[in-house]
Design an enzyme around this catalytic site. Sequence first.
Site, PDB file in Angstrom:
ATOM      1  CG  HIS A  40      -0.175   0.049   2.526  1.00  0.00           C
ATOM      2  ND1 HIS A  40       0.391   1.191   3.037  1.00  0.00           N
ATOM      3  CD2 HIS A  40       0.106  -0.943   3.414  1.00  0.00           C
ATOM      4  CE1 HIS A  40       0.989   0.922   4.190  1.00  0.00           C
ATOM      5  NE2 HIS A  40       0.833  -0.372   4.441  1.00  0.00           N
ATOM      6  CD  GLU A 120       2.440  -5.595   7.763  1.00  0.00           C
ATOM      7  OE1 GLU A 120       2.523  -6.822   7.512  1.00  0.00           O
ATOM      8  OE2 GLU A 120       3.208  -4.742   7.276  1.00  0.00           O
TER       9      GLU A 120
END
Length: 284
Positions: A40, A120
Site C-alpha cells: 500500500h 499486516e
Amino acid sequence: MAPLPTLLLSLLLGRASSAALQPPTSAAPGAGCKFVILRHGETNHNADGIIQGSSDVSVLTDKGKEQARRAGEQLAELYQEGSISKVFVSPLSRARDTLELCRKTAPLPTGEIVLADLREVDLWDWEGRNKADLRRERPDEYEAWKGQPLLFSVSGKKPIVDLWARARNVWREIHSQVPEDPSSGTILVVCHSGIGQALLSTALGEDERSFRRRALPNCGAVELEWIDGYVASTDGGVASMDSDCLANRWRWLIPNTSEWTLCEAQGLSSTERVTASLPSRRES
C-alpha cells in the site's frame, strides 16, 4: 565458388551455432504463471513513525495517494488490458484504498477477493505506539524486532513466526483459486510490507530469518513466476510451502524493474532451503 558439399556443411554448422545461442523457450518471460505483490501507499502512521501492525486506523497521506496512482500507471505500462485477471487484497483500508486508486489508471478487473490472512503482521500491544518510544522503553524487544525475527516476542506471541505460517496459508488459498494455465493471466496481490515479505520469502523457500532481507517500500512491488506451472515441493520441511510449491524466479517490479533472479531453493532439500534462507546481513 565453393564445392557444394563444403557449402552445405557451412550452412549446417552456422544454423547449429545460431540455435545453440537461443534461450530455452520454457524460460521466456511471459511463459509462466505470474503474481505481483504490491504494498500500500504511505499512511499517516508511516510518516509519523507509528507502529500499525494489523490495526485499521491509519489513512493514506497525499503522498501515499500519489504513490498509488503512480503504481497504477506503472502497472498500465507493464500489462495490457486483461493481462491482470484476478486481484486479491488485504481487508485493511490502507490496502483497499490503494487498490481503488491504482484502478483509476490501471486496467484491473473488478470483484477483488478479500483475504483476512493478507492483513499486516499482528503486533498486539505495540500497535499505535511510537517507534522511538518502543526503542527507548523496550530496547531488547525492539532489537529482536529489527534483527532477530525468530526471537521477537510481543504479548506472549511470536509475530514473525506466525506471519510466515499465515503467508503459507495465503499461498495455499490463492493457488486453490488460480488455475495453473499460464494463459489465465497475472494475479495481483495488494497487501503490506510484512506479509508481502513473507509471501515472497515463502514462495522462494526461505524461512523467517529472511525477514527484512527484501523490505517493500510504500507502493513497491515484486513479481514472482512459476515458469512451468506450480512446482510441487518434494518434502514438508519447515522452510518449504508444505504441499504447495516454490516459484522459479522473481524480480523487483515497482518503482524500478530489475532483472529476473532465479529461486536458489529449487530442487534443494528442506535443510538446504533453511541454510539458503539465511540473510547475508541484517538490516537495521
